[in-house]
Design a protein around this motif. Structure first.
Motif, PDB file in Angstrom:
ATOM      1  N   TYR A  52      -9.074   8.306   2.421  1.00 47.46           N
ATOM      2  CA  TYR A  52      -7.870   7.478   2.376  1.00 47.46           C
ATOM      3  C   TYR A  52      -6.719   8.203   1.692  1.00 47.46           C
ATOM      4  O   TYR A  52      -5.560   8.055   2.084  1.00 47.46           O
ATOM      5  CB  TYR A  52      -8.156   6.123   1.714  1.00 47.46           C
ATOM      6  CG  TYR A  52      -8.578   5.088   2.724  1.00 47.46           C
ATOM      7  CD1 TYR A  52      -7.649   4.237   3.297  1.00 47.46           C
ATOM      8  CD2 TYR A  52      -9.906   4.987   3.137  1.00 47.46           C
ATOM      9  CE1 TYR A  52      -8.031   3.299   4.243  1.00 47.46           C
ATOM     10  CE2 TYR A  52     -10.294   4.055   4.082  1.00 47.46           C
ATOM     11  CZ  TYR A  52      -9.347   3.218   4.635  1.00 47.46           C
ATOM     12  OH  TYR A  52      -9.716   2.293   5.586  1.00 47.46           O
ATOM     13  N   GLU A  53      -7.019   9.012   0.663  1.00 46.02           N
ATOM     14  CA  GLU A  53      -5.965   9.810   0.021  1.00 46.02           C
ATOM     15  C   GLU A  53      -5.360  10.784   1.024  1.00 46.02           C
ATOM     16  O   GLU A  53      -4.141  10.928   1.109  1.00 46.02           O
ATOM     17  CB  GLU A  53      -6.531  10.564  -1.181  1.00 46.02           C
ATOM     18  CG  GLU A  53      -6.858   9.671  -2.351  1.00 46.02           C
ATOM     19  CD  GLU A  53      -7.580  10.394  -3.479  1.00 46.02           C
ATOM     20  OE1 GLU A  53      -7.860  11.619  -3.369  1.00 46.02           O
ATOM     21  OE2 GLU A  53      -7.880   9.729  -4.487  1.00 46.02           O
ATOM     22  N   GLN A  58      -3.252   8.952   3.637  1.00 41.68           N
ATOM     23  CA  GLN A  58      -1.958   8.535   3.093  1.00 41.68           C
ATOM     24  C   GLN A  58      -0.986   9.722   3.046  1.00 41.68           C
ATOM     25  O   GLN A  58       0.205   9.558   3.303  1.00 41.68           O
ATOM     26  CB  GLN A  58      -2.131   7.934   1.698  1.00 41.68           C
ATOM     27  CG  GLN A  58      -0.841   7.342   1.156  1.00 41.68           C
ATOM     28  CD  GLN A  58      -1.029   6.647  -0.171  1.00 41.68           C
ATOM     29  OE1 GLN A  58      -1.967   6.947  -0.922  1.00 41.68           O
ATOM     30  NE2 GLN A  58      -0.154   5.718  -0.480  1.00 41.68           N
ATOM     31  N   GLU A  94     -12.819  -1.915  -1.970  1.00 45.73           N
ATOM     32  CA  GLU A  94     -12.156  -2.172  -3.248  1.00 45.73           C
ATOM     33  C   GLU A  94     -11.758  -0.864  -3.938  1.00 45.73           C
ATOM     34  O   GLU A  94     -10.820  -0.830  -4.731  1.00 45.73           O
ATOM     35  CB  GLU A  94     -13.037  -3.038  -4.167  1.00 45.73           C
ATOM     36  CG  GLU A  94     -14.307  -2.381  -4.666  1.00 45.73           C
ATOM     37  CD  GLU A  94     -15.497  -2.459  -3.698  1.00 45.73           C
ATOM     38  OE1 GLU A  94     -16.579  -1.993  -4.073  1.00 45.73           O
ATOM     39  OE2 GLU A  94     -15.352  -2.977  -2.566  1.00 45.73           O
ATOM     40  N   VAL A 116     -10.397   1.622  -2.491  1.00 50.35           N
ATOM     41  CA  VAL A 116      -9.171   2.131  -1.860  1.00 50.35           C
ATOM     42  C   VAL A 116      -8.153   1.005  -1.623  1.00 50.35           C
ATOM     43  O   VAL A 116      -7.276   1.116  -0.777  1.00 50.35           O
ATOM     44  CB  VAL A 116      -9.484   2.876  -0.534  1.00 50.35           C
ATOM     45  CG1 VAL A 116     -10.212   4.184  -0.814  1.00 50.35           C
ATOM     46  CG2 VAL A 116     -10.275   2.002   0.422  1.00 50.35           C
ATOM     47  N   ARG A 117      -8.282  -0.070  -2.378  1.00 51.47           N
ATOM     48  CA  ARG A 117      -7.389  -1.221  -2.217  1.00 51.47           C
ATOM     49  C   ARG A 117      -5.925  -0.807  -2.316  1.00 51.47           C
ATOM     50  O   ARG A 117      -5.104  -1.249  -1.531  1.00 51.47           O
ATOM     51  CB  ARG A 117      -7.723  -2.293  -3.257  1.00 51.47           C
ATOM     52  CG  ARG A 117      -6.798  -3.489  -3.311  1.00 51.47           C
ATOM     53  CD  ARG A 117      -6.659  -4.305  -2.048  1.00 51.47           C
ATOM     54  NE  ARG A 117      -7.931  -4.575  -1.405  1.00 51.47           N
ATOM     55  CZ  ARG A 117      -8.059  -4.744  -0.074  1.00 51.47           C
ATOM     56  NH1 ARG A 117      -7.036  -4.673   0.726  1.00 51.47           N
ATOM     57  NH2 ARG A 117      -9.229  -4.984   0.455  1.00 51.47           N
ATOM     58  N   ASP A 118      -5.575   0.067  -3.267  1.00 47.87           N
ATOM     59  CA  ASP A 118      -4.178   0.490  -3.410  1.00 47.87           C
ATOM     60  C   ASP A 118      -3.698   1.241  -2.177  1.00 47.87           C
ATOM     61  O   ASP A 118      -2.559   1.073  -1.738  1.00 47.87           O
ATOM     62  CB  ASP A 118      -3.980   1.329  -4.673  1.00 47.87           C
ATOM     63  CG  ASP A 118      -4.845   2.587  -4.702  1.00 47.87           C
ATOM     64  OD1 ASP A 118      -5.945   2.587  -4.105  1.00 47.87           O
ATOM     65  OD2 ASP A 118      -4.418   3.574  -5.331  1.00 47.87           O
ATOM     66  N   ARG A 119      -4.550   2.050  -1.575  1.00 45.10           N
ATOM     67  CA  ARG A 119      -4.189   2.783  -0.350  1.00 45.10           C
ATOM     68  C   ARG A 119      -4.015   1.806   0.817  1.00 45.10           C
ATOM     69  O   ARG A 119      -3.100   1.943   1.619  1.00 45.10           O
ATOM     70  CB  ARG A 119      -5.253   3.805   0.010  1.00 45.10           C
ATOM     71  CG  ARG A 119      -5.640   4.730  -1.101  1.00 45.10           C
ATOM     72  CD  ARG A 119      -4.696   5.869  -1.270  1.00 45.10           C
ATOM     73  NE  ARG A 119      -5.194   6.709  -2.346  1.00 45.10           N
ATOM     74  CZ  ARG A 119      -4.449   7.528  -3.032  1.00 45.10           C
ATOM     75  NH1 ARG A 119      -3.179   7.644  -2.758  1.00 45.10           N
ATOM     76  NH2 ARG A 119      -4.962   8.258  -3.980  1.00 45.10           N
ATOM     77  N   ASP A 128      -3.211  -1.340   0.583  1.00 44.66           N
ATOM     78  CA  ASP A 128      -1.966  -2.074   0.331  1.00 44.66           C
ATOM     79  C   ASP A 128      -0.755  -1.240   0.727  1.00 44.66           C
ATOM     80  O   ASP A 128       0.203  -1.757   1.299  1.00 44.66           O
ATOM     81  CB  ASP A 128      -1.864  -2.477  -1.142  1.00 44.66           C
ATOM     82  CG  ASP A 128      -2.861  -3.557  -1.532  1.00 44.66           C
ATOM     83  OD1 ASP A 128      -3.447  -4.202  -0.626  1.00 44.66           O
ATOM     84  OD2 ASP A 128      -3.069  -3.754  -2.744  1.00 44.66           O
ATOM     85  N   SER A 129      -0.810   0.058   0.439  1.00 40.19           N
ATOM     86  CA  SER A 129       0.273   0.951   0.824  1.00 40.19           C
ATOM     87  C   SER A 129       0.394   1.052   2.341  1.00 40.19           C
ATOM     88  O   SER A 129       1.495   1.052   2.897  1.00 40.19           O
ATOM     89  CB  SER A 129       0.038   2.340   0.214  1.00 40.19           C
ATOM     90  OG  SER A 129       1.076   3.207   0.545  1.00 40.19           O
ATOM     91  N   SER A 188       1.965  -2.154   3.639  1.00 43.05           N
ATOM     92  CA  SER A 188       3.391  -2.146   3.338  1.00 43.05           C
ATOM     93  C   SER A 188       4.143  -1.204   4.273  1.00 43.05           C
ATOM     94  O   SER A 188       5.215  -1.536   4.793  1.00 43.05           O
ATOM     95  CB  SER A 188       3.599  -1.729   1.879  1.00 43.05           C
ATOM     96  OG  SER A 188       4.955  -1.622   1.585  1.00 43.05           O
TER      97      SER A 188
END
Length: 128
Positions: free
Chosen positions: A49-50, A53, A84, A86-89, A91-92, A95
């Motif tokens: 996921y990193e 992104q 969970e 990679v939740r921030d990824r 969410d990104s 968005s």
């Protein structure tokens, strides 16, 4: 979390046509994550996921295929991926998709809508 706590009977899992196709493609590519232990597979999920992104969540990139492959490996193990981690990824990504959609023209949104309808109709024909 143990592997057994997230296991589900394979026959009971709802699997969409798209998910089945992703799993088949992963198997065709050689199932490269098969020998990883659970913790190592979770680390690969985070790294994938990193990387995805970093290429602006390009759905046609090798990085995206890698995230699909890891999800396919989890499906084959009958375990839910630890999203969970990679939740921030995610969410990104959500968005970014919303921003792209809101910046698109009415014609572009209509084209996207028509492509989505076409894919749904194709799925429905396959089911009948």
């Amino acid at each position: 979390m143990t592997q057994d706590s997230t296991r589900k009977p394979f026959a009971d899992r709802w699997m969409s046509n798209g998910e089945l196709q992703r799993i088949a493609s992963y198997l065709d590519r050689g199932r490269k994550f098969e020998d990883l232990l659970s913790d190592d597979l979770a680390s690969e999920l985070v790294l994938a996921y990193e990387r995805w992104q970093r290429v602006d969540f390009d759905f046609f990139s090798a990085e995206h295929i890698n995230t699909d492959d890891i999800s396919a490996e989890y499906a084959l193990r009958e375990i839910d991926p630890p999203f969970e981690l990679v939740r921030d990824r995610i969410d990104s990504l959500t968005s970014s998709m919303a921003d792209t959609l809101s910046a698109s023209s009415a014609t572009q949104r209509e084209e996207l809508h028509n492509r989505m309808i076409s894919e749904i109709e194709k799925l429905l024909r396959q089911l009948n």
